[in-house]
Design an enzyme around this catalytic site. Structure first.
Site, PDB file in Angstrom:
ATOM      1  N   ASN A  83      -6.055 110.531 -60.539  1.00 57.25           N
ATOM      2  CA  ASN A  83      -7.357 110.698 -59.895  1.00 57.25           C
ATOM      3  C   ASN A  83      -7.406 111.994 -59.090  1.00 57.25           C
ATOM      4  O   ASN A  83      -8.419 112.708 -59.090  1.00 57.25           O
ATOM      5  CB  ASN A  83      -7.657 109.514 -58.984  1.00 57.25           C
ATOM      6  CG  ASN A  83      -8.028 108.258 -59.754  1.00 57.25           C
ATOM      7  OD1 ASN A  83      -8.540 108.341 -60.873  1.00 57.25           O
ATOM      8  ND2 ASN A  83      -7.768 107.100 -59.171  1.00 57.25           N
ATOM      9  N   ASP A 142     -11.663 106.577 -63.959  1.00 58.76           N
ATOM     10  CA  ASP A 142     -12.354 105.414 -64.521  1.00 58.76           C
ATOM     11  C   ASP A 142     -12.225 105.394 -66.043  1.00 58.76           C
ATOM     12  O   ASP A 142     -12.005 104.339 -66.644  1.00 58.76           O
ATOM     13  CB  ASP A 142     -13.828 105.424 -64.125  1.00 58.76           C
ATOM     14  CG  ASP A 142     -14.052 105.031 -62.672  1.00 58.76           C
ATOM     15  OD1 ASP A 142     -13.092 104.532 -62.044  1.00 58.76           O
ATOM     16  OD2 ASP A 142     -15.171 105.238 -62.172  1.00 58.76           O
ATOM     17  N   ASP A 162       0.646  97.641 -64.800  1.00 62.18           N
ATOM     18  CA  ASP A 162       0.128  98.609 -63.843  1.00 62.18           C
ATOM     19  C   ASP A 162       0.174 100.007 -64.471  1.00 62.18           C
ATOM     20  O   ASP A 162       1.170 100.385 -65.110  1.00 62.18           O
ATOM     21  CB  ASP A 162       0.967  98.590 -62.565  1.00 62.18           C
ATOM     22  CG  ASP A 162       0.373  99.469 -61.473  1.00 62.18           C
ATOM     23  OD1 ASP A 162      -0.465  98.963 -60.715  1.00 62.18           O
ATOM     24  OD2 ASP A 162       0.764 100.657 -61.386  1.00 62.18           O
ATOM     25  N   HIS A 216     -12.157 111.102 -59.957  1.00 58.37           N
ATOM     26  CA  HIS A 216     -12.282 109.644 -60.089  1.00 58.37           C
ATOM     27  C   HIS A 216     -13.058 109.223 -61.342  1.00 58.37           C
ATOM     28  O   HIS A 216     -12.804 108.146 -61.888  1.00 58.37           O
ATOM     29  CB  HIS A 216     -12.932 109.055 -58.829  1.00 58.37           C
ATOM     30  CG  HIS A 216     -12.013 109.038 -57.652  1.00 58.37           C
ATOM     31  ND1 HIS A 216     -11.072 108.061 -57.471  1.00 58.37           N
ATOM     32  CD2 HIS A 216     -11.867 109.904 -56.619  1.00 58.37           C
ATOM     33  CE1 HIS A 216     -10.383 108.299 -56.369  1.00 58.37           C
ATOM     34  NE2 HIS A 216     -10.846 109.417 -55.818  1.00 58.37           N
ATOM     35  N   GLU A 228      -5.705  99.255 -60.573  1.00 61.39           N
ATOM     36  CA  GLU A 228      -5.143  99.670 -61.857  1.00 61.39           C
ATOM     37  C   GLU A 228      -4.258  98.603 -62.479  1.00 61.39           C
ATOM     38  O   GLU A 228      -3.471  98.890 -63.391  1.00 61.39           O
ATOM     39  CB  GLU A 228      -4.337 100.974 -61.687  1.00 61.39           C
ATOM     40  CG  GLU A 228      -3.132 100.863 -60.782  1.00 61.39           C
ATOM     41  CD  GLU A 228      -3.431 101.255 -59.348  1.00 61.39           C
ATOM     42  OE1 GLU A 228      -2.543 101.821 -58.699  1.00 61.39           O
ATOM     43  OE2 GLU A 228      -4.550 100.991 -58.863  1.00 61.39           O
TER      44      GLU A 228
END
Length: 353
Positions: free
Chosen positions: A229, A238, A221, A234, A265
């Site tokens: 973010n 990504d 994770d 965002h 994630e």
């Protein structure tokens, strides 16, 4: 008795008068047809000797040929050679190998040899070079032209152009492969997706059961991705996911090890034939690789993007695949609780290696 009326009499007379005209018309059509056939025949006869193969070949659009047992072409049909941009004179007297694709030489040569050893008919597929440099695919049926009971002195072949079918088949195979790849790949990271991961887990589990081997799983994770973010947006989030995904995939050393995006994630790594100690070493190398990437993250104390990893190992006779994932996931949460940027290993199942 009913006598014919005047109208009936006139009608019958008219028919009687028309009948000779109809017969004459039919005769004229017949004469014209015979003359046409005779003229076509004479065109083929030439000096008076009919070349039967030319007469037949003129009605056949396949590539028909006659070759001696050494491969020299004695006859090639005009219509067939036109499909290659050639004239029969371009081929007659030459060896058939000259226009054949090098990858097809061996099996076509073997087909000719089988004919000389007594096989009545042989089929083969090969590529022949067109004058424009492209390759045409032909499905060919070969037969012998010798006398029964004797060694054949010639090979007769009829080749059908199957290029369109081959191209269509290759296109379908390519399209299906692309569709299968898309269906099994995460669109953002390029890693195998959840669907593909499930297939890998089932296959790996079955193999481990057959071979009585250990199997390990890592659940990874990205730490504090929400904060990343919020700070960078965002789109940047990504890009962070893509970077970590590539780092994880690149850190795996064996072709049998599979990394996949599980969702959000989280990533999962399946390690066949891997003990608990081996899985721990892989997990630490993944964590170190992400840290070495030094992707800036001003919202955390480390100042860079890090990951937490949960590790679990078992053998298929001890638990099922779902239980293994649950234990690895629980180990991940312990890593989160203990400060992140660390590896935690699930307690072993009694009897596991």
């Amino acid at each position: 008795m009913v006598l014919p009326t005047v109208g009936d009499t006139v009608s019958m007379c008219s028919c009687a008068l028309l009948l000779p005209a109809v017969l004459l018309a039919l005769l004229a059509v017949l004469i014209t047809t015979v003359a046409s056939v005779r003229q076509e025949h004479e065109n083929h006869v030439g000096t008076g000797r009919v070349r039967d193969q030319d007469l037949v070949a003129s009605y056949v659009h396949e590539l028909a040929f006659v070759a001696d047992v050494d491969g020299w072409l004695r006859y090639v049909s005009p219509a067939g050679t036109a499909s290659l941009g050639l004239h029969p004179d371009d081929l007659v007297g030459y060896g058939w190998r000259q226009r054949l694709h090098s990858d097809d030489l061996d099996h076509v040569t073997a087909a000719f040899e089988r004919m000389t050893l007594g096989d009545p008919t042989v089929e083969c597929t090969a590529r022949v070079r067109h004058t424009d440099g492209t390759w045409r695919w032909y499905a060919t049926r070969l037969g012998t032209g010798g006398i029964a009971g004797r060694t054949p002195d010639r090979i007769i072949g009829v080749a059908h152009d199957i290029t369109a079918s081959i191209v269509r088949q290759h296109w379908l195979e390519h399209t299906n492969a692309e569709l299968e790849h898309v269906a099994a790949t995460d669109a953002l990271t390029g890693l195998p997706n959840r669907r593909r991961l499930d297939e890998v887990r089932r296959a790996t589990w079955a193999q481990a059961r057959r071979n009585s081997e250990p199997i390990s799983m890592l659940v990874i994770d990205i730490d504090n991705l929400k904060a990343y973010n919020d700070r960078y947006g965002h789109d940047a989030g990504d890009r962070c996911l893509v970077t970590v995904a590539r780092t994880v995939a690149a850190a795996l050393r064996r072709a049998t090890d599979v990394a996949a995006r599980y969702g959000g994630e989280e990533f999962v790594v399946v390690l066949p034939s891997t003990t608990s100690d081996g899985a721990r070493r892989v997990a630490e190398s993944l964590r170190d690789a992400v840290r070495a990437g030094a992707l800036p993250h001003a919202g955390v104390s480390a100042g860079i993007v890090t990951v937490s990893v949960g590790v679990a190992t078992t053998t298929p006779d001890r638990e099922d695949d779902g239980s293994l994932f649950t234990r690895a996931d629980a180990a991940l949460y312990r890593a989160k609780e203990r400060g992140r940027d660390r590896v935690e290993t699930a307690p072993p199942i009694p009897g596991s290696r």
